[in-house]
Design an enzyme around this catalytic site. Sequence first.
Site, mmCIF file in Angstrom:
data_model
loop_
_atom_site.group_PDB
_atom_site.id
_atom_site.type_symbol
_atom_site.label_atom_id
_atom_site.label_comp_id
_atom_site.label_asym_id
_atom_site.label_seq_id
_atom_site.Cartn_x
_atom_site.Cartn_y
_atom_site.Cartn_z
ATOM 1 N N SER A 240 0.923 -1.334 -0.002
ATOM 2 C CA SER A 240 0.053 0.143 -0.006
ATOM 3 C C SER A 240 0.870 1.236 0.110
ATOM 4 C CB SER A 240 -0.872 -0.161 1.167
ATOM 5 O OG SER A 240 -0.040 0.364 2.321
ATOM 6 N N ASP A 241 0.227 2.484 -0.344
ATOM 7 C CA ASP A 241 1.142 3.494 -0.201
ATOM 8 C C ASP A 241 0.773 3.768 1.395
ATOM 9 O OD1 ASP A 241 1.305 6.500 -2.350
ATOM 10 O OD2 ASP A 241 2.104 6.061 -0.353
ATOM 11 N N TRP A 242 1.629 4.831 1.827
ATOM 12 C CA TRP A 242 1.766 4.796 3.247
ATOM 13 C C TRP A 242 0.294 5.569 3.677
ATOM 14 C CZ3 TRP A 242 5.132 2.735 1.064
ATOM 15 C CH2 TRP A 242 6.508 2.188 1.873
ATOM 16 N N GLY A 243 -0.433 4.575 4.478
ATOM 17 C CA GLY A 243 -1.703 4.910 5.228
ATOM 18 C C GLY A 243 -2.998 5.011 4.071
ATOM 19 N N ALA A 244 -2.553 4.163 3.026
ATOM 20 C CA ALA A 244 -3.454 3.950 1.958
ATOM 21 C C ALA A 244 -4.387 2.567 2.028
ATOM 22 C CB ALA A 244 -2.865 3.962 0.412
#
Length: 669
Positions: A240-244
Amino acid sequence: MLLACLISSRASNELVQENPEKRAQQMLSQMTLDEKVAMVHGSAGPYAGNVPRNDRLGIPPLHLEDGPQGVADGVKLCTCWPSALTVVSSWDVELNYAFGKAMAIEQWLKGTNVLLGPMVNIARVPMGGRNFESYGEDPYLSSVMVAQSVLGIQSQGVIATAKHYADNNQEFNRSSTSANVDERTQWEIYYPAFQAAVNAGVGSIMCSYNRINNTYACENHQTLGIDLKTRMNFKGFVMSDWGATHSTVDSANNGLDMEMPSSDFFGEKLKLAIREGKVSSERLDDMVLRILIPMFSLGMFEYQQTGSLDVDVRLPEHAILARHLAAAGTVLLKNKNNILPLDTSKLKRIAVIGNDGDKDPVIAGGGSGHVIASYVITPLQGIRNRAGPSINVSYAATEPMEIAAQMAASADVAIVFVATTSSEGEDRRDLYLGGGQDELISKVVSVQPNTIVVVHTPGAVLMPWESSVPAIICGFLPGQEDGNAIADVLFGDVNPSGKLPVTFSIAEEQIPVNTIPQYPGIDNEASYSEGLLVGYRWYDAKRVAPLFPFGHGLSYTDFHYDKIQISSSNESVEISADVQNIGQVFGAEVVQLYIGYPLTAGEPPKVLRGFQKIFLQPKSVQTVNFSLGKKELSVWDVSIHNWRVSTGEFRVYLGSSSADLRLTGSFTI
Ligand code: GLC
């Protein structure tokens, strides 16, 4: 010395290991549930992403680090490279490979084994905050260059990450906007660079913050499960993207394989979901396998890393390469009366004007991809170094403009350096340079006809002063060797050969996304209603001439195109032509091949389907050959959810830009 021998010892070894699938299966069979879950979740610090070592089984840790133009996230003692958009402007495939390899060498020495790049989103929105990290507006150019980035990075035993999958084409409301894209547009515009990365063996793909057709990218069965893992046949892991990450069960079941900080859906919640049978143990095994296979295939179990983020990895040969990349990616947009290159035998006074010239040189973009430069050669320093003691090189900042204008008037030539930049997290409000720079240029050129403007920018910019300025150079974001690279081009030590990877518009209202109200979207829905008409495709379809077209870039020499030949069968088409350097100096030409599909195919008027960069001494001739296979002649057919070769008459265009077409022809399938 140590660094160099360390590199050569590994680079000479065959990094791709045998039977990674088999070795991964064997490793998986020994892992407990806790050990498997520990691999699918990354934590913060000291790298951007960290997956712990498994001491019991000897599984190395994963250290994930940004970014697409060097070691980022505040890390020091590394090379501040030109931006990816600058390097892609060289249209030089070998250089792009070298760029990826050099960045990976520095990452590996820092202890990184997953490089969070290349960034392969299409520059759909000219104001996009991260266009400087991209490969421009065209899927074909992006695809060819992304493949080289992946191969270069992974040649060093570092996993590359093609990001941000998918349709993260704006920063405005990036964590909630839904990019609403039809299937054909997805496959012909936004997916090709990811497909190219997959075909090049990319180990990981990063899913993006945004929603795609109203489902978050990191839990989207259509884009992850069907399009990426089935149709594109991706065998690596999706992080995932960071916090996605927004869920445990939906994310896991729809295709996410690794959650990056700082959410916590893939820890205890994942174990519970498995115990409750909401996520199968087979799916968890698949997640772990997808991570282990690239680790085995890139030799991570053979090459134990000893690096750390505080190691000084500034290799001398990388500073030389950074200068070469920046010069090769520099685009000569205009050169009326051949005012360039500067002739030191005729010049006595050069005025360097503008903050970007020395006071505040713009060399990089902002956000997670920002690289800290340990030094910057400013344009003033580069020009002084190159001009030598016999030429007086003076400097005036942007303000006060009257001083700048006076200095320009009293010189033989004025070089005005102007710049803007952009960052992750926000798009540029407009395409103007801002900061009174347009006014500065107009003031200077009104008192000094021999004015050269050098623009440093993260993408397209507007140039309201263009008609009054005889020479314009675009260096995009040049990195630490800024001044040396621009001096190389200004004085002709390097004959410019860059070509625009994005269209430069004449005026704001000309910009595609401003003519259809779908940027930045309405109620958090960005409708990609322009469909295939992205970048030059839009200008061609609307018969609108931009200021500087996609693929445009001049040289200090000239090239003549001749003798086009086309032969076609139902399987492939061979196209060739002769190109000659008819000028006085050595130079490189990027020969571009565009094709026009049969009118019934529903395609834009023409699309890039080939390019070759050739290097010619004066008078030399080279035959360039292009071969088009089924893929290059196909469109995405939504009725079969697959590519289908078009039939009918195709038009062929060979030229020096998308608007400077020198030879034409046709063939029929
Ligand atoms: C950021 C970016 C991504 C980067 C990641 C780690 O939000 O979107 O490109 O790799 O987080 O810093």
